[in-house]
Design an enzyme around this catalytic site. Structure first.
Site, PDB file in Angstrom:
ATOM      1  CG  ASP A   1      -3.298  -0.585  -1.643  1.00  0.00           C
ATOM      2  OD1 ASP A   1      -3.287   0.609  -1.263  1.00  0.00           O
ATOM      3  OD2 ASP A   1      -3.672  -1.507  -0.902  1.00  0.00           O
TER       4      ASP A   1
ATOM      5  CG  ASP B   1      -3.103   4.124  -0.740  1.00  0.00           C
ATOM      6  OD1 ASP B   1      -3.936   3.901  -1.639  1.00  0.00           O
ATOM      7  OD2 ASP B   1      -3.042   3.427   0.292  1.00  0.00           O
TER       8      ASP B   1
ATOM      9  NE  ARG C   1      -2.342   3.854  16.020  1.00  0.00           N
ATOM     10  CZ  ARG C   1      -1.915   3.562  14.786  1.00  0.00           C
ATOM     11  NH1 ARG C   1      -1.433   4.489  13.993  1.00  0.00           N
ATOM     12  NH2 ARG C   1      -1.963   2.327  14.357  1.00  0.00           N
ATOM     13  N   PRO C   2       2.085   3.115  18.306  1.00  0.00           N
ATOM     14  CG  PRO C   2       2.226   0.922  19.149  1.00  0.00           C
ATOM     15  CD  PRO C   2       1.615   2.264  19.425  1.00  0.00           C
ATOM     16  CB  SER C   3       3.227   2.551  12.546  1.00  0.00           C
ATOM     17  OG  SER C   3       2.928   1.901  11.340  1.00  0.00           O
ATOM     18  N   GLY C   4       1.170   0.084  12.808  1.00  0.00           N
ATOM     19  CA  GLY C   4       0.993  -1.344  12.527  1.00  0.00           C
ATOM     20  C   GLY C   4       1.380  -1.674  11.092  1.00  0.00           C
TER      21      GLY C   4
ATOM     22  CB  SER D   1      -0.950  -0.057   1.200  1.00  0.00           C
ATOM     23  OG  SER D   1      -1.909   0.941   1.112  1.00  0.00           O
TER      24      SER D   1
ATOM     25  CD  GLU E   1      -7.879   4.345   9.094  1.00  0.00           C
ATOM     26  OE1 GLU E   1      -7.468   3.878  10.160  1.00  0.00           O
ATOM     27  OE2 GLU E   1      -7.418   4.014   7.994  1.00  0.00           O
TER      28      GLU E   1
ATOM     29  CG  ASP F   1      -6.202   0.957   0.404  1.00  0.00           C
ATOM     30  OD1 ASP F   1      -5.373   1.892   0.386  1.00  0.00           O
ATOM     31  OD2 ASP F   1      -6.048  -0.085   1.081  1.00  0.00           O
TER      32      ASP F   1
HETATM   33  C1  G16 Z   1      -3.440   0.658   6.453  1.00  0.00           C
HETATM   34  C2  G16 Z   1      -4.773   0.457   7.131  1.00  0.00           C
HETATM   35  C3  G16 Z   1      -5.317   1.775   7.601  1.00  0.00           C
HETATM   36  C4  G16 Z   1      -4.307   2.495   8.489  1.00  0.00           C
HETATM   37  C5  G16 Z   1      -2.957   2.585   7.786  1.00  0.00           C
HETATM   38  C6  G16 Z   1      -1.871   3.115   8.695  1.00  0.00           C
HETATM   39  O1  G16 Z   1      -3.623   1.449   5.315  1.00  0.00           O
HETATM   40  O2  G16 Z   1      -5.651  -0.156   6.226  1.00  0.00           O
HETATM   41  O3  G16 Z   1      -6.503   1.533   8.309  1.00  0.00           O
HETATM   42  O4  G16 Z   1      -4.742   3.774   8.803  1.00  0.00           O
HETATM   43  O5  G16 Z   1      -2.548   1.299   7.353  1.00  0.00           O
HETATM   44  O6  G16 Z   1      -1.773   2.271   9.802  1.00  0.00           O
HETATM   45  P1  G16 Z   1      -0.643   2.465  10.902  1.00  0.00           P
HETATM   46  O7  G16 Z   1      -0.812   3.843  11.417  1.00  0.00           O
HETATM   47  O8  G16 Z   1      -0.934   1.402  11.925  1.00  0.00           O
HETATM   48  O9  G16 Z   1       0.679   2.312  10.211  1.00  0.00           O
HETATM   49  P2  G16 Z   1      -2.882   1.131   3.951  1.00  0.00           P
HETATM   50  O10 G16 Z   1      -3.471   2.123   3.004  1.00  0.00           O
HETATM   51  O11 G16 Z   1      -1.413   1.305   4.199  1.00  0.00           O
HETATM   52  O12 G16 Z   1      -3.224  -0.289   3.652  1.00  0.00           O
END
Ligand code: G16
Length: 544
Positions: free
Chosen positions: A281, A279, A499-502, A71, A373, A283
């Site tokens: 991909d 972005d 917050r820690p990124s996921g 993404s 978001e 979405d």
């Molecule tokens: C993904 C998730 C989103 C999230 C974003 C950033 O988006 O689908 O819901 O807001 O990651 O997440 P984080 O702040 O935990 O890094 P995408 O567009 O990267 O697939």
């Protein structure tokens, strides 16, 4: 269709697991939207997610989707998103299985698969079909093959759609499971283009939109959609790596524009013209423009949600229809957007943790749930029972009310309900602006945003930060929340959270205040605190 297997073929799985061997130290967890990381460290994860998708498909007796993409991340990264039967993100209980399966040694894969079979009471005799697709990253071809190897190892059938946007794969997975057996990329274009053309019959003078496609898969797919739309809008595709040299997401795309609050590379903007960014991909969607003094104006996910709510509310009133309408946001939502929705529109607003999976789930509590978001990821969900009520209203004798109900029905069909979709969201925005005869100036004037700033802090281990209250407060490391609270208290209209990124190896910092200078200063101070208390690495980040 696949031939059924009645037991797990250990030899086949183990042989292919050797080909897609796990590096001994690798430990990963299913993050905000699947697994993400450096592409060259992920081969085993993709193979194993192919295995898992087969079990999920057998368990749900439905087609499952597997999207190969990272993404918004840099081109060197990659990632995998699993898609459930109705186009939703993978059910959260299965994220736990995914993490376990990703981290066991090769010798424990069979045991782990059998555990899932037992816990979920899966009949291995069920057939399994998996739809796969990928983004334009160079690494995506080999990683797609790893997924397909995993699918084949467990006797599943894969149908590879090749290059697709993530929302397109969500859409075809959902449509196929809803009975449309010819669900395809073509049916995606036909559906959304037809809905848009019935909302916008002829273009207005201001309907030229320049779309920054982040040098990603959105560029060729948007061009295809455009061919189906014909003359009701003018689209200019910008940052299309197919015809230029640009790198995916580098100085462009929705994430760059949102965080830097500036135009993508190579775009010469004119005041009050319409621009938007996808972005990598496709979405996520954010719009932007310049005001008459050439100040950059961002119309992000919050502004899109507000526009949707405003429009839907008007149509509901015209159709004299009652609906429980709600908007779901995260802590990143600008305070002014929340006030506008609650105080001006009197709409119920819910706040949940970051991740579309959380927002989508909460939105389903409403008859019509709008979720976005701030980063531009969002859509609208509609309860099936309420959709029937709307359909019955379209045939009522009061012509004005029936027409308004029809307009709402058509508007809802231009939206990809399965997931946030930059292309369909863009059509929805354009349809609303057309219906209201608005430009970006009128849209932007719905409310004035509180100045804000986002930053990223690199730390040795981002899991040392733990959060609570929809990620608005930290509980670890000790002293961090108290420190943030005392900094926030020094600023007018101050608000900040971390917050820690996921999806990336960073800690995210958000700050807002009464002026941009103050928002920047608060973001700097909170970032510095995170750096000191959570084991920052490299140079201390600074934005002002
Ligand atoms: C993904 C998730 C989103 C999230 C974003 C950033 O988006 O689908 O819901 O807001 O990651 O997440 P984080 O702040 O935990 O890094 P995408 O567009 O990267 O697939």
């Amino acid at each position: 269709m696949a031939s059924a297997v009645t037991s797990i073929n250990d030899i086949k799985v183990l042989k292919l697991a050797e080909v897609h061997a796990k590096p001994s130290k690798s430990m990963m967890s299913y993050g905000t939207a699947g697994f993400r990381g450096k592409a060259n460290e992920l081969d085993h994860i993709f193979f194993r997610m192919g295995l898992l998708a087969v079990l999920r498909s057998k368990c749900k007796k439905a087609v499952i989707g597997v999207m190969v993409t990272a993404s918004h991340n840099p081109e060197e990264d990659n990632g995998v998103k699993l898609i459930d039967p109705h186009g939703e993100m993978l059910q959260q209980e299965w994220e736990v299985y995914a993490t376990k399966l990703a981290n066991v040694g090769n010798d424990e894969i069979i045991k782990e698969l059998n555990n899932i079979v037992k816990l979920e009471n899966i009949s291995l005799e069920e057939q399994a079909t998996i739809f796969t697709a990928r983004d334009t990253r160079p690494s995506s071809i080999a990683l797609s093959q790893a997924v397909k190897d995993g699918i084949a190892a467990l006797g599943g059938t894969s149908k590879d759609f090749g290059l697709m946007t993530t929302p397109q794969l969500h859409y075809v997975t959902c449509m196929f499971n809803c009975g449309e057996t010819d669900a395809s990329e073509e049916s995606y274009y036909t559906h959304f283009a037809d809905a848009f053309k019935s909302l916008v019959k002829e273009k207005s003078d201001s309907s030229i939109v320049t779309v920054d496609c982040a040098n990603g898969v959105g560029a060729p797919k948007l061009q295809k959609l455009y061919e189906h739309i014909g003359g009701s809008i003018d689209l200019v595709v910008h940052n299309n790596a197919e015809v230029g040299n640009g790198k995916l997401n580098e100085n462009c795309g929705a994430d760059y524009v949102k965080i830097q609050q500036q135009a993508p590379v190579g775009l010469n903007m004119e005041p009050y013209h319409r621009y938007c960014s996808f972005d990598g991909d496709a979405d996520r969607l954010v719009y932007y423009t310049l005001d008459s003094d050439c100040n950059f104006i961002l119309l992000d996910g919050d502004k899109i949600a507000s526009l949707f709510a405003h429009h839907i509310q008007e149509l509901l009133a015209d159709a004299k229809l009652e609906a429980k309408l709600g908007v779901v946001q995260t802590a990143y939502a600008n305070g002014s957007s929340t006030n506008f929705l609650k105080d001006k529109l009197k709409v119920e607003v819910a706040c949940v943790k970051t991740g579309v999976k959380h927002l989508h789930h909460k939105a389903q509590d409403f008859d019509i749930g709008i979720y976005f978001e701030a980063n531009g990821h969002g859509t609208v969900t509609v309860k099936e029972s309420w959709r029937k009520l709307l359909a019955s209203k379209t045939t009522q004798t009061n012509e004005d009310e029936a027409n308004a109900a029809k307009r709402l029905q058509t508007f809802l069909s231009v939206i990809n309900e399965a997931v946030g979709d930059a292309m369909s969201d863009m059509l929805a925005v354009e349809a609303i602006l057309h219906a209201k005869d608005w430009g970006v100036r009128e849209w932007s004037a719905l409310y004035t945003e509180l100045p804000n700033r986002q930053m990223k802090v690199k730390v040795a281990d981002r899991t040392v930060i733990e959060t609570t209250d929809a990620e608005t407060r930290t509980v670890k490391p000790s002293g961090l929340q108290d420190g943030i609270d005392s900094l926030v208290a020094q600023y007018v209209n101050g608000r900040s959270f971390v917050r820690p990124s996921g999806t990336e190896d960073v800690v995210r910092v958000y700050a807002e205040s009464d002026t941009q200078e103050n928002a920047n200063s608060l973001a700097d101070k909170v970032s510095s605190l995170v750096y000191d208390l959570a084991g920052g690495t490299g140079e201390k980040p600074k934005c002002s």
